[in-house]
Design an enzyme around this catalytic site. Structure first.
Site: not given
Ligand SMILES: Nc1nc(=O)c2c([nH]1)NC[C@@H]1CN(c3ccc(C(=O)N[C@@H](CCC(=O)O)C(=O)O)cc3)CN21
Ligand SMILES: CC(C)C(=O)C(=O)O
Ligand SMILES: [Mg+2]
Length: 276
Positions: A55-56, A94, A125, A193
């Protein structure tokens, strides 16, 4: 399904039982998200084990800021077009936001994603009581389930952003219990994740089903990335746990092949892709 290329090597289909065998034998599972038939054919040719219609797609395909606007119809559509590009690669879809509102909706979503979409497995989830009940209801109807714990993006408003989960001791202990609970409910696979590397290792040892990490360190039984992140075509900031595999390579096919090789060898993820 595309016809087998004349000289392409044939590959044994990846199945739910073969994923368990991979954990038992210590062969890492390679998974990537995918949203259309052309990229599905690229994953297939690179020998990717599992394709996830995530669902990303709400973010990387539709341009939303979260995964919440994605509907079951969107998921069924993308699952069906991805399935036409695949042959031996296992397909997971998803369940979108609020498809888990009750067990009847979960079963209807499972029926559409598997029956119309062509998925072999659905991902859900969380581990709250109604999710555990939904996992069992799906498995009882022969729909295998991939669970998903940690930074579960459909809980973005509860978390206050895409925040790493399980950093405090009590939160980590709760995630280990959740992992055991989804396994007991009947899940065959578990995506972890956005959790600390040590917790990814602890959960992977605590369950007998394979774990697939994304920002969960190198000790999981497999890895998954969002396709657009590993090709660096995601607009704006990419998560720190992703890596640009197209950099220094001359094709999408080479980037996907390099990702598969690095996951199988253990070269990816490196320490800088993880969280302490
Ligand atoms: N393009 C994309 N990649 C992804 O991995 C992803 C999506 N979209 N959409 C659904 C979720 C959302 N996700 C994400 C999006 C942003 C961060 C992020 O910015 N994390 C910070 C860390 C924050 C912390 O330390 O608590 C980082 O710096 O990576 C993490 C997961 C993972 N999934
Ligand atoms: C990042 C993966 C695990 C996901 O759930 C998604 O792409 O939606
Ligand atoms: Mg997902």
């Amino acid at each position: 399904m595309y016809a087998q290329k004349a000289n392409a090597p044939t590959r044994k289909p990846v199945t739910v039982p073969s994923l368990r065998a991979m954990k038992a034998e210590g062969r890492r599972i390679v998974m990537l998200t995918c949203y259309d038939a052309s990229f599905a054919a690229q994953l297939e040719m690179a020998g990717i084990d599992v394709a996830l219609v995530g669902d990303s797609l709400g973010m990387v395909i539709q341009g939303h800021k979260s995964t919440l606007p994605v509907t079951l119809d969107h998921m069924v559509y993308h699952t069906s077009i991805v399935s036409r590009g695949l042959d031996a690669t296992l397909l997971i879809a998803d369940l979108p936001f609020m498809a888990d509102r009750d067990v009847a909706h979960v079963l209807e979503a499972g029926a559409q994603l598997v029956g119309e979409g062509g998925a072999a497995m659905v991902k859900i989830e969380g581990a709250s009581p109604h999710i555990l009940e939904a996992i069992t209801a799906l498995v009882e109807r022969a729909i295998p389930v991939c669970a998903h714990l940690g930074l579960t993006p459909q809980s973005v408003h509860k978390f206050g952003g895409f925040r790493i989960q399980g950093r405090a001791q009590d939160a980590a202990d709760r995630l280990v219990e959740d992992a055991k609970a989804v396994e007991a409910a009947g899940a065959d696979l578990l995506v972890l994740e956005g959790i600390p590397t040590a917790l990814g290792e602890r959960i992977t040892r605590a369950v007998s089903i394979p774990t697939i990490g994304i920002g969960a360190g190198p000790h999981c039984d497999g890895q998954v990335l969002v396709l657009h992140d590993m090709l660096a075509v995601t607009p704006g900031k990419r998560p720190k746990f992703s890596k640009d595999f197209l950099a220094g390579r001359d094709s999408v096919a080479a980037a996907i092949a390099a990702y598969a090789e690095d996951v199988r060898s253990g070269a990816f993820p490196a320490p800088e892709h993880g969280f302490d």
